[in-house]
Design an enzyme around this catalytic site. Structure first.
Site, PDB file in Angstrom:
ATOM      1  N   HIS A  17       1.467  -7.306  -0.529  1.00 30.68           N
ATOM      2  CA  HIS A  17       1.462  -6.069  -1.159  1.00 30.68           C
ATOM      3  C   HIS A  17       1.732  -6.085  -2.659  1.00 30.68           C
ATOM      4  O   HIS A  17       2.436  -6.718  -3.263  1.00 30.68           O
ATOM      5  CB  HIS A  17       2.800  -5.231  -0.340  1.00 30.68           C
ATOM      6  N   PRO A  18       0.940  -5.304  -3.224  1.00 30.81           N
ATOM      7  CA  PRO A  18       0.848  -5.362  -4.922  1.00 30.81           C
ATOM      8  C   PRO A  18       1.944  -4.546  -5.300  1.00 30.81           C
ATOM      9  O   PRO A  18       2.598  -3.729  -4.537  1.00 30.81           O
ATOM     10  CB  PRO A  18      -0.388  -4.389  -5.344  1.00 30.81           C
ATOM     11  N   SER A  67      -4.981   0.373  -0.531  1.00 28.04           N
ATOM     12  CA  SER A  67      -3.755   0.445  -1.667  1.00 28.04           C
ATOM     13  C   SER A  67      -4.277   1.241  -2.847  1.00 28.04           C
ATOM     14  O   SER A  67      -3.604   2.021  -3.128  1.00 28.04           O
ATOM     15  CB  SER A  67      -3.528  -1.056  -2.263  1.00 28.04           C
ATOM     16  N   ILE A  99       8.055  -1.930  -1.856  1.00 27.13           N
ATOM     17  CA  ILE A  99       7.216  -1.206  -0.834  1.00 27.13           C
ATOM     18  C   ILE A  99       7.559  -0.058  -0.422  1.00 27.13           C
ATOM     19  O   ILE A  99       8.625   0.243   0.271  1.00 27.13           O
ATOM     20  CB  ILE A  99       6.945  -2.299   0.361  1.00 27.13           C
ATOM     21  N   ALA A 146       5.751   3.621   1.552  1.00 25.60           N
ATOM     22  CA  ALA A 146       4.420   4.399   1.971  1.00 25.60           C
ATOM     23  C   ALA A 146       4.420   5.615   1.074  1.00 25.60           C
ATOM     24  O   ALA A 146       5.415   6.443   1.298  1.00 25.60           O
ATOM     25  CB  ALA A 146       4.674   4.932   3.773  1.00 25.60           C
ATOM     26  N   GLU A 204      -4.220   4.758  -1.783  1.00 24.62           N
ATOM     27  CA  GLU A 204      -2.860   5.347  -1.605  1.00 24.62           C
ATOM     28  C   GLU A 204      -2.097   5.479  -2.938  1.00 24.62           C
ATOM     29  O   GLU A 204      -1.247   6.434  -3.111  1.00 24.62           O
ATOM     30  CB  GLU A 204      -2.163   4.080  -0.705  1.00 24.62           C
ATOM     31  N   GLN A 205      -2.227   4.602  -3.614  1.00 21.91           N
ATOM     32  CA  GLN A 205      -1.427   4.759  -4.968  1.00 21.91           C
ATOM     33  C   GLN A 205      -2.388   5.882  -6.011  1.00 21.91           C
ATOM     34  O   GLN A 205      -1.520   6.648  -6.420  1.00 21.91           O
ATOM     35  CB  GLN A 205      -1.639   3.258  -5.852  1.00 21.91           C
TER      36      GLN A 205
END
Length: 474
Positions: A371-372, A388, A424, A426, A391-392
Protein backbone atom coordinates in the site's frame (compact mmCIF):
# COMPACT_ATOMS: atom_id res chain seq x y z
CA UNK A 1 -12.10 -23.70 -9.51
CA UNK A 2 -15.87 -23.69 -9.35
CA UNK A 3 -17.56 -25.29 -6.35
CA UNK A 4 -20.81 -26.75 -7.72
CA UNK A 5 -22.95 -26.82 -4.58
CA UNK A 6 -25.21 -23.89 -3.72
CA UNK A 7 -24.98 -23.14 0.00
CA UNK A 8 -26.43 -19.66 -0.41
CA UNK A 9 -29.83 -19.99 -2.05
CA UNK A 10 -31.96 -16.90 -1.55
CA UNK A 11 -30.05 -15.84 1.54
CA UNK A 12 -31.85 -13.17 3.50
CA UNK A 13 -33.59 -11.78 0.41
CA UNK A 14 -36.26 -14.38 -0.22
CA UNK A 15 -38.63 -13.64 -3.09
CA UNK A 16 -42.31 -12.99 -2.57
CA UNK A 17 -44.08 -16.09 -3.94
CA UNK A 18 -47.29 -14.07 -4.40
CA UNK A 19 -49.42 -17.13 -3.71
CA UNK A 20 -52.97 -16.86 -5.12
CA UNK A 21 -55.46 -14.87 -3.02
CA UNK A 22 -52.63 -13.62 -0.83
CA UNK A 23 -52.25 -17.03 0.80
CA UNK A 24 -49.85 -17.15 3.71
CA UNK A 25 -48.70 -20.66 2.84
CA UNK A 26 -48.89 -23.14 -0.02
CA UNK A 27 -49.59 -26.69 1.20
CA UNK A 28 -48.82 -29.53 -1.15
CA UNK A 29 -49.53 -33.24 -0.67
CA UNK A 30 -47.54 -35.86 -2.59
CA UNK A 31 -48.67 -39.46 -2.79
CA UNK A 32 -45.82 -41.73 -3.84
CA UNK A 33 -47.15 -44.65 -5.86
CA UNK A 34 -44.38 -47.27 -5.89
CA UNK A 35 -46.22 -50.52 -5.29
CA UNK A 36 -45.47 -52.91 -8.13
CA UNK A 37 -42.38 -51.01 -9.21
CA UNK A 38 -40.09 -51.96 -6.32
CA UNK A 39 -37.15 -54.37 -6.44
CA UNK A 40 -38.41 -57.89 -7.06
CA UNK A 41 -37.00 -60.84 -8.97
CA UNK A 42 -40.32 -60.95 -10.84
CA UNK A 43 -39.39 -57.55 -12.25
CA UNK A 44 -35.98 -58.68 -13.44
CA UNK A 45 -34.13 -57.34 -10.39
CA UNK A 46 -31.30 -59.13 -8.62
CA UNK A 47 -33.09 -59.37 -5.30
CA UNK A 48 -36.00 -58.28 -3.15
CA UNK A 49 -36.85 -54.78 -1.91
CA UNK A 50 -35.39 -53.58 1.39
CA UNK A 51 -36.54 -49.97 1.60
CA UNK A 52 -39.46 -48.24 3.36
CA UNK A 53 -41.61 -50.97 4.77
CA UNK A 54 -42.83 -52.19 8.15
CA UNK A 55 -39.72 -54.41 8.26
CA UNK A 56 -37.29 -51.84 9.64
CA UNK A 57 -33.70 -52.74 8.82
CA UNK A 58 -34.70 -55.26 6.17
CA UNK A 59 -32.01 -56.52 3.81
CA UNK A 60 -32.43 -57.51 0.19
CA UNK A 61 -32.63 -61.25 -0.47
CA UNK A 62 -30.38 -61.87 -3.49
CA UNK A 63 -32.09 -63.87 -6.24
CA UNK A 64 -35.09 -64.58 -4.01
CA UNK A 65 -38.61 -63.29 -3.63
CA UNK A 66 -39.39 -61.85 -0.19
CA UNK A 67 -43.01 -62.79 0.41
CA UNK A 68 -43.48 -60.59 3.44
CA UNK A 69 -41.96 -57.55 1.76
CA UNK A 70 -44.04 -58.05 -1.35
CA UNK A 71 -47.24 -58.33 0.65
CA UNK A 72 -46.48 -55.12 2.56
CA UNK A 73 -46.10 -53.26 -0.72
CA UNK A 74 -49.26 -54.92 -2.00
CA UNK A 75 -51.16 -53.53 0.96
CA UNK A 76 -50.40 -50.06 -0.33
CA UNK A 77 -51.98 -50.78 -3.70
CA UNK A 78 -54.86 -52.94 -2.48
CA UNK A 79 -55.97 -50.98 0.61
CA UNK A 80 -53.87 -47.95 1.49
CA UNK A 81 -54.37 -46.22 -1.84
CA UNK A 82 -58.14 -46.41 -1.69
CA UNK A 83 -58.27 -45.18 1.89
CA UNK A 84 -56.18 -42.14 0.96
CA UNK A 85 -58.10 -41.61 -2.27
CA UNK A 86 -61.32 -41.36 -0.30
CA UNK A 87 -59.81 -39.05 2.32
CA UNK A 88 -58.45 -36.57 -0.19
CA UNK A 89 -61.59 -36.57 -2.30
CA UNK A 90 -63.83 -36.02 0.71
CA UNK A 91 -61.54 -33.23 1.90
CA UNK A 92 -61.38 -31.66 -1.57
CA UNK A 93 -57.58 -31.62 -1.38
CA UNK A 94 -55.67 -31.66 -4.68
CA UNK A 95 -52.88 -34.24 -4.89
CA UNK A 96 -49.71 -34.79 -6.86
CA UNK A 97 -48.82 -38.43 -7.40
CA UNK A 98 -45.21 -39.42 -7.84
CA UNK A 99 -45.92 -42.44 -9.99
CA UNK A 100 -43.33 -45.11 -10.74
CA UNK A 101 -44.09 -45.96 -14.36
CA UNK A 102 -43.98 -49.74 -13.98
CA UNK A 103 -46.07 -49.52 -10.80
CA UNK A 104 -48.70 -47.45 -12.62
CA UNK A 105 -48.64 -49.97 -15.46
CA UNK A 106 -49.66 -52.71 -13.03
CA UNK A 107 -52.47 -50.67 -11.43
CA UNK A 108 -55.13 -49.76 -14.01
CA UNK A 109 -57.92 -49.14 -11.47
CA UNK A 110 -55.77 -46.87 -9.32
CA UNK A 111 -54.56 -44.89 -12.35
CA UNK A 112 -58.11 -44.34 -13.50
CA UNK A 113 -59.08 -43.18 -10.01
CA UNK A 114 -56.21 -40.67 -10.07
CA UNK A 115 -57.33 -39.37 -13.44
CA UNK A 116 -60.99 -39.20 -12.40
CA UNK A 117 -59.98 -37.16 -9.34
CA UNK A 118 -57.95 -34.76 -11.51
CA UNK A 119 -54.78 -35.54 -9.61
CA UNK A 120 -51.45 -34.65 -11.16
CA UNK A 121 -49.43 -37.73 -12.02
CA UNK A 122 -45.77 -36.75 -12.04
CA UNK A 123 -42.99 -39.19 -12.85
CA UNK A 124 -41.21 -41.17 -10.16
CA UNK A 125 -38.94 -42.99 -12.59
CA UNK A 126 -39.24 -46.27 -14.42
CA UNK A 127 -38.69 -48.50 -11.39
CA UNK A 128 -38.48 -47.91 -7.63
CA UNK A 129 -34.83 -48.91 -7.41
CA UNK A 130 -31.48 -47.35 -6.53
CA UNK A 131 -29.92 -45.34 -9.38
CA UNK A 132 -26.67 -44.18 -7.74
CA UNK A 133 -24.46 -46.56 -9.75
CA UNK A 134 -26.10 -45.98 -13.13
CA UNK A 135 -23.96 -44.57 -15.92
CA UNK A 136 -25.18 -41.38 -17.58
CA UNK A 137 -26.04 -43.38 -20.68
CA UNK A 138 -28.01 -46.00 -18.76
CA UNK A 139 -29.90 -43.43 -16.72
CA UNK A 140 -30.69 -41.41 -19.84
CA UNK A 141 -32.07 -44.55 -21.46
CA UNK A 142 -34.24 -45.22 -18.40
CA UNK A 143 -35.51 -41.64 -18.55
CA UNK A 144 -36.62 -42.03 -22.15
CA UNK A 145 -38.32 -45.34 -21.38
CA UNK A 146 -39.99 -43.77 -18.34
CA UNK A 147 -41.50 -40.93 -20.35
CA UNK A 148 -42.78 -43.27 -23.05
CA UNK A 149 -44.36 -45.73 -20.59
CA UNK A 150 -45.82 -42.98 -18.39
CA UNK A 151 -47.49 -41.35 -21.39
CA UNK A 152 -48.83 -44.68 -22.59
CA UNK A 153 -50.27 -45.48 -19.14
CA UNK A 154 -51.74 -42.08 -18.21
CA UNK A 155 -52.45 -40.57 -21.61
CA UNK A 156 -50.03 -37.69 -21.31
CA UNK A 157 -46.36 -37.00 -20.80
CA UNK A 158 -45.35 -36.22 -17.19
CA UNK A 159 -44.62 -32.57 -16.50
CA UNK A 160 -42.99 -33.10 -13.12
CA UNK A 161 -40.11 -35.37 -12.11
CA UNK A 162 -38.92 -36.92 -8.86
CA UNK A 163 -36.71 -39.99 -8.98
CA UNK A 164 -36.02 -40.15 -5.24
CA UNK A 165 -33.26 -42.73 -5.19
CA UNK A 166 -31.30 -40.64 -7.64
CA UNK A 167 -27.70 -40.44 -8.82
CA UNK A 168 -25.41 -37.42 -8.84
CA UNK A 169 -26.32 -36.98 -12.53
CA UNK A 170 -30.11 -37.20 -12.29
CA UNK A 171 -30.99 -33.50 -12.12
CA UNK A 172 -28.61 -32.65 -14.97
CA UNK A 173 -29.91 -35.48 -17.13
CA UNK A 174 -33.54 -34.50 -16.60
CA UNK A 175 -32.76 -30.80 -17.12
CA UNK A 176 -30.94 -31.66 -20.33
CA UNK A 177 -33.96 -33.59 -21.60
CA UNK A 178 -35.76 -30.28 -21.44
CA UNK A 179 -39.37 -31.40 -21.26
CA UNK A 180 -40.16 -31.11 -17.55
CA UNK A 181 -41.77 -28.06 -15.98
CA UNK A 182 -40.17 -28.92 -12.66
CA UNK A 183 -37.82 -31.33 -10.93
CA UNK A 184 -38.16 -32.21 -7.24
CA UNK A 185 -34.98 -34.19 -6.55
CA UNK A 186 -33.89 -31.60 -3.98
CA UNK A 187 -34.57 -30.94 -0.32
CA UNK A 188 -32.77 -27.62 0.03
CA UNK A 189 -35.40 -24.91 0.35
CA UNK A 190 -38.93 -23.97 1.35
CA UNK A 191 -39.50 -22.21 -1.98
CA UNK A 192 -39.08 -23.14 -5.63
CA UNK A 193 -36.01 -21.80 -7.41
CA UNK A 194 -34.38 -21.77 -10.82
CA UNK A 195 -31.26 -23.81 -11.52
CA UNK A 196 -29.12 -23.08 -14.54
CA UNK A 197 -28.06 -26.07 -16.63
CA UNK A 198 -26.21 -25.20 -19.82
CA UNK A 199 -28.44 -22.71 -21.59
CA UNK A 200 -31.58 -23.81 -19.76
CA UNK A 201 -33.17 -22.49 -16.59
CA UNK A 202 -34.79 -25.46 -14.87
CA UNK A 203 -37.39 -24.94 -12.17
CA UNK A 204 -36.71 -26.90 -8.99
CA UNK A 205 -39.56 -27.45 -6.53
CA UNK A 206 -37.90 -28.95 -3.45
CA UNK A 207 -39.44 -31.98 -1.78
CA UNK A 208 -39.34 -33.13 1.85
CA UNK A 209 -38.01 -36.04 3.85
CA UNK A 210 -39.03 -34.66 7.23
CA UNK A 211 -42.76 -34.01 6.70
CA UNK A 212 -42.86 -37.46 5.26
CA UNK A 213 -44.50 -40.67 6.45
CA UNK A 214 -41.34 -42.54 5.43
CA UNK A 215 -40.18 -41.80 8.97
CA UNK A 216 -42.63 -44.45 10.17
CA UNK A 217 -40.23 -46.90 8.50
CA UNK A 218 -36.87 -45.49 9.58
CA UNK A 219 -34.93 -45.51 12.86
CA UNK A 220 -35.65 -42.49 15.08
CA UNK A 221 -38.75 -41.82 13.06
CA UNK A 222 -42.42 -41.52 13.97
CA UNK A 223 -43.67 -44.29 16.24
CA UNK A 224 -47.30 -43.24 16.28
CA UNK A 225 -49.76 -41.12 14.38
CA UNK A 226 -49.83 -38.36 16.96
CA UNK A 227 -46.08 -37.77 16.50
CA UNK A 228 -46.60 -37.40 12.76
CA UNK A 229 -49.54 -35.07 13.29
CA UNK A 230 -47.65 -32.94 15.81
CA UNK A 231 -44.70 -32.58 13.49
CA UNK A 232 -46.94 -31.57 10.59
CA UNK A 233 -48.82 -29.07 12.74
CA UNK A 234 -45.62 -27.54 14.08
CA UNK A 235 -44.26 -27.18 10.56
CA UNK A 236 -47.51 -25.66 9.34
CA UNK A 237 -47.69 -23.23 12.27
CA UNK A 238 -44.11 -22.05 11.78
CA UNK A 239 -44.50 -21.50 8.05
CA UNK A 240 -47.93 -19.91 8.46
CA UNK A 241 -46.51 -17.44 11.00
CA UNK A 242 -43.66 -16.61 8.63
CA UNK A 243 -46.23 -15.98 5.93
CA UNK A 244 -48.16 -13.64 8.20
CA UNK A 245 -44.88 -11.81 8.80
CA UNK A 246 -44.45 -11.31 5.06
CA UNK A 247 -42.25 -14.26 4.14
CA UNK A 248 -44.55 -16.90 2.65
CA UNK A 249 -43.27 -20.42 2.01
CA UNK A 250 -44.34 -23.82 0.70
CA UNK A 251 -45.02 -26.90 2.83
CA UNK A 252 -44.53 -30.26 1.13
CA UNK A 253 -45.96 -33.42 2.69
CA UNK A 254 -44.77 -36.78 1.42
CA UNK A 255 -46.98 -39.86 1.74
CA UNK A 256 -46.88 -43.53 0.79
CA UNK A 257 -49.89 -45.79 0.30
CA UNK A 258 -48.37 -48.66 2.28
CA UNK A 259 -47.33 -46.44 5.21
CA UNK A 260 -49.81 -43.68 6.06
CA UNK A 261 -52.52 -45.70 4.35
CA UNK A 262 -52.65 -47.94 7.43
CA UNK A 263 -55.69 -47.33 9.67
CA UNK A 264 -53.61 -46.39 12.71
CA UNK A 265 -51.85 -43.62 10.79
CA UNK A 266 -54.40 -42.22 8.39
CA UNK A 267 -56.41 -40.82 11.30
CA UNK A 268 -53.49 -38.51 12.13
CA UNK A 269 -53.31 -37.34 8.53
CA UNK A 270 -57.03 -36.64 8.55
CA UNK A 271 -56.74 -34.56 11.71
CA UNK A 272 -53.92 -32.54 10.19
CA UNK A 273 -55.91 -31.88 7.03
CA UNK A 274 -58.80 -30.64 9.13
CA UNK A 275 -56.43 -28.45 11.13
CA UNK A 276 -54.83 -26.91 8.04
CA UNK A 277 -58.23 -26.32 6.43
CA UNK A 278 -59.43 -24.51 9.55
CA UNK A 279 -57.04 -21.67 8.69
CA UNK A 280 -57.81 -18.94 6.20
CA UNK A 281 -55.35 -17.89 3.50
CA UNK A 282 -54.03 -21.37 2.76
CA UNK A 283 -53.46 -22.46 -0.83
CA UNK A 284 -53.79 -26.22 -1.29
CA UNK A 285 -52.17 -26.94 -4.63
CA UNK A 286 -50.77 -29.57 -6.92
CA UNK A 287 -47.08 -29.24 -7.66
CA UNK A 288 -47.75 -28.47 -11.29
CA UNK A 289 -49.94 -25.57 -10.15
CA UNK A 290 -47.09 -24.26 -8.01
CA UNK A 291 -44.77 -24.60 -11.01
CA UNK A 292 -47.13 -22.70 -13.32
CA UNK A 293 -47.60 -20.00 -10.71
CA UNK A 294 -43.87 -19.62 -10.10
CA UNK A 295 -43.12 -19.35 -13.79
CA UNK A 296 -45.48 -16.39 -14.03
CA UNK A 297 -44.66 -14.57 -10.80
CA UNK A 298 -40.95 -15.36 -10.39
CA UNK A 299 -39.44 -16.11 -13.81
CA UNK A 300 -35.71 -16.79 -14.06
CA UNK A 301 -33.47 -13.75 -13.75
CA UNK A 302 -30.14 -13.40 -15.48
CA UNK A 303 -27.45 -12.79 -12.88
CA UNK A 304 -25.44 -9.65 -13.45
CA UNK A 305 -22.21 -11.40 -12.50
CA UNK A 306 -21.35 -15.07 -12.06
CA UNK A 307 -17.93 -14.99 -10.50
CA UNK A 308 -17.86 -18.69 -9.75
CA UNK A 309 -17.97 -19.71 -13.43
CA UNK A 310 -14.88 -17.70 -14.44
CA UNK A 311 -11.67 -19.52 -15.25
CA UNK A 312 -8.66 -18.73 -13.11
CA UNK A 313 -7.04 -16.24 -15.49
CA UNK A 314 -10.31 -14.35 -15.90
CA UNK A 315 -10.90 -14.29 -12.16
CA UNK A 316 -7.42 -13.10 -11.22
CA UNK A 317 -7.47 -10.48 -13.96
CA UNK A 318 -10.78 -9.11 -12.64
CA UNK A 319 -10.18 -9.33 -8.89
CA UNK A 320 -6.45 -9.83 -8.36
CA UNK A 321 -5.96 -6.14 -7.54
CA UNK A 322 -8.56 -5.95 -4.80
CA UNK A 323 -5.80 -6.54 -2.26
CA UNK A 324 -3.15 -4.01 -3.31
CA UNK A 325 -0.55 -5.57 -5.63
CA UNK A 326 -1.28 -9.01 -4.12
CA UNK A 327 -2.89 -11.25 -6.75
CA UNK A 328 -1.81 -14.35 -4.82
CA UNK A 329 -4.80 -13.83 -2.52
CA UNK A 330 -7.21 -14.08 -5.43
CA UNK A 331 -5.33 -17.10 -6.77
CA UNK A 332 -5.60 -18.97 -3.47
CA UNK A 333 -9.27 -18.08 -3.08
CA UNK A 334 -9.93 -19.45 -6.55
CA UNK A 335 -7.99 -22.64 -5.86
CA UNK A 336 -10.08 -23.31 -2.73
CA UNK A 337 -13.21 -23.40 -4.88
CA UNK A 338 -15.71 -20.59 -5.43
CA UNK A 339 -19.41 -21.29 -5.47
CA UNK A 340 -22.66 -19.41 -5.86
CA UNK A 341 -22.27 -18.15 -2.30
CA UNK A 342 -19.25 -16.17 -3.54
CA UNK A 343 -21.10 -14.46 -6.42
CA UNK A 344 -21.55 -11.28 -4.38
CA UNK A 345 -19.15 -8.66 -3.09
CA UNK A 346 -19.61 -9.88 0.47
CA UNK A 347 -19.33 -13.54 -0.54
CA UNK A 348 -16.20 -13.02 -2.61
CA UNK A 349 -14.63 -10.84 0.07
CA UNK A 350 -15.28 -13.59 2.60
CA UNK A 351 -13.32 -16.10 0.48
CA UNK A 352 -10.44 -13.71 -0.14
CA UNK A 353 -10.01 -12.40 3.40
CA UNK A 354 -9.79 -15.99 4.66
CA UNK A 355 -6.72 -16.50 2.49
CA UNK A 356 -5.25 -13.21 3.69
CA UNK A 357 -5.79 -14.21 7.32
CA UNK A 358 -4.33 -17.69 6.80
CA UNK A 359 -1.11 -16.25 5.41
CA UNK A 360 1.89 -15.95 7.71
CA UNK A 361 2.92 -12.59 9.13
CA UNK A 362 5.59 -12.04 6.50
CA UNK A 363 3.10 -12.38 3.68
CA UNK A 364 0.57 -10.13 5.35
CA UNK A 365 3.32 -7.59 6.03
CA UNK A 366 4.14 -7.65 2.32
CA UNK A 367 0.50 -6.80 1.58
CA UNK A 368 0.66 -3.89 4.01
CA UNK A 369 3.87 -2.64 2.39
CA UNK A 370 2.24 -2.88 -1.03
CA UNK A 371 0.00 0.00 0.00
CA UNK A 372 1.23 3.52 -0.76
CA UNK A 373 1.70 6.31 1.76
CA UNK A 374 -1.27 8.62 1.99
CA UNK A 375 -0.53 11.74 -0.07
CA UNK A 376 3.03 10.50 -0.40
CA UNK A 377 5.68 10.43 -3.13
CA UNK A 378 3.87 7.89 -5.30
CA UNK A 379 0.78 10.04 -5.35
CA UNK A 380 2.82 13.09 -6.27
CA UNK A 381 4.46 11.13 -9.07
CA UNK A 382 1.06 9.80 -10.22
CA UNK A 383 2.24 6.21 -9.74
CA UNK A 384 -0.64 4.93 -7.61
CA UNK A 385 -2.93 2.18 -8.77
CA UNK A 386 -6.16 3.35 -10.30
CA UNK A 387 -8.03 2.23 -7.17
CA UNK A 388 -5.72 4.06 -4.76
CA UNK A 389 -5.80 7.20 -6.89
CA UNK A 390 -9.59 7.28 -6.80
CA UNK A 391 -9.72 6.53 -3.07
CA UNK A 392 -7.25 9.24 -2.09
CA UNK A 393 -8.90 11.76 -4.39
CA UNK A 394 -12.27 10.94 -2.85
CA UNK A 395 -10.91 11.98 0.54
CA UNK A 396 -9.45 15.19 -0.88
CA UNK A 397 -5.83 14.05 -0.52
CA UNK A 398 -5.07 15.26 -4.04
CA UNK A 399 -5.92 18.82 -3.00
CA UNK A 400 -3.69 19.46 0.01
CA UNK A 401 -2.27 22.78 1.05
CA UNK A 402 1.49 23.00 1.51
CA UNK A 403 1.00 22.87 5.28
CA UNK A 404 -1.25 19.77 5.04
CA UNK A 405 1.20 18.05 2.72
CA UNK A 406 4.00 18.69 5.17
CA UNK A 407 1.84 17.27 7.98
CA UNK A 408 1.16 14.08 6.05
CA UNK A 409 4.81 13.70 5.12
CA UNK A 410 5.86 14.02 8.75
CA UNK A 411 3.20 11.55 9.96
CA UNK A 412 4.05 9.05 7.21
CA UNK A 413 7.71 9.13 8.17
CA UNK A 414 7.12 8.76 11.91
CA UNK A 415 4.58 5.97 11.40
CA UNK A 416 6.69 3.94 8.97
CA UNK A 417 9.83 4.31 11.10
CA UNK A 418 7.95 3.00 14.12
CA UNK A 419 5.97 0.13 12.61
CA UNK A 420 7.80 -0.87 9.42
CA UNK A 421 4.78 -0.48 7.16
CA UNK A 422 2.74 2.47 5.85
CA UNK A 423 -0.32 3.93 7.53
CA UNK A 424 -3.38 2.26 6.02
CA UNK A 425 -6.95 3.41 6.42
CA UNK A 426 -10.12 2.96 4.36
CA UNK A 427 -10.64 6.59 3.43
CA UNK A 428 -14.13 6.33 1.94
CA UNK A 429 -16.44 8.67 3.81
CA UNK A 430 -13.56 10.40 5.60
CA UNK A 431 -12.11 13.86 5.10
CA UNK A 432 -8.57 15.14 5.62
CA UNK A 433 -9.18 16.03 9.24
CA UNK A 434 -10.63 12.59 10.02
CA UNK A 435 -7.60 10.92 8.50
CA UNK A 436 -5.08 13.11 10.34
CA UNK A 437 -6.85 12.50 13.66
CA UNK A 438 -6.77 8.73 13.07
CA UNK A 439 -3.11 9.00 12.10
CA UNK A 440 -2.25 10.81 15.36
CA UNK A 441 -4.24 8.36 17.51
CA UNK A 442 -2.94 5.17 15.93
CA UNK A 443 0.71 6.17 15.94
CA UNK A 444 0.58 5.72 19.71
CA UNK A 445 -0.42 2.03 19.40
CA UNK A 446 1.91 -0.90 19.99
CA UNK A 447 3.16 -2.64 16.87
CA UNK A 448 1.05 -5.71 17.63
CA UNK A 449 -2.14 -3.66 17.90
CA UNK A 450 -1.31 -1.55 14.88
CA UNK A 451 -0.40 -4.54 12.72
CA UNK A 452 -3.84 -6.03 13.45
CA UNK A 453 -5.54 -2.68 12.84
CA UNK A 454 -3.75 -2.21 9.53
CA UNK A 455 -4.76 -5.72 8.43
CA UNK A 456 -8.38 -4.94 9.28
CA UNK A 457 -8.19 -1.77 7.22
CA UNK A 458 -6.73 -3.72 4.29
CA UNK A 459 -9.71 -6.05 4.45
CA UNK A 460 -12.12 -3.11 4.62
CA UNK A 461 -10.49 -1.47 1.58
CA UNK A 462 -10.79 -4.75 -0.34
CA UNK A 463 -14.50 -4.99 0.48
CA UNK A 464 -15.15 -1.42 -0.62
CA UNK A 465 -13.34 -2.10 -3.89
CA UNK A 466 -15.40 -5.24 -4.47
CA UNK A 467 -18.61 -3.34 -3.82
CA UNK A 468 -17.55 -0.86 -6.50
CA UNK A 469 -16.81 -3.71 -8.92
CA UNK A 470 -20.01 -5.62 -8.10
CA UNK A 471 -22.65 -2.97 -7.33
CA UNK A 472 -25.59 -5.03 -8.58
CA UNK A 473 -25.04 -8.24 -6.62
CA UNK A 474 -24.81 -7.15 -2.99
Amino acid sequence: MSYPRDLYGYGQNKPDPKWPNNAKIAVQFVLNYEEGGENCTLHGDNGSEAFLSEIVGAASWPQQRHWNMESIYEYGARSGFWRLHELFNQSAIPVTVYGVATALQRSPAQVQAMLDSNWEIASHGLKWIEYKDFSVEQETDFLKRTIALHEAVTGERPRGWYLGRCSENTVDIVSQEGGFDYISDAYDDDLPYWRRHGERDQLIIPYTLDCNDMRFATPQGFNSGDQFETYLRDTFDTLYAEGEAGSSKMMSIGLHCRLVGRPGRVAALKRFIEYAKSHSNVWFAKRIEIAEHWMQTNPPQTKATQISILNKDEFVSAYGGVFEHSPWIAELAYDQGLGIANDTADGLHFAMKIQFRLADEAKRLAVLNAHPDLAGKLAAAERLTEESTAEQAGAGLDRLTDEERKKFTDLNTRYTDKFGFPFIIAVKGLNKTDIINAFIARIENSREVEFQTACEQVEKIALLRLKDLLPDVN
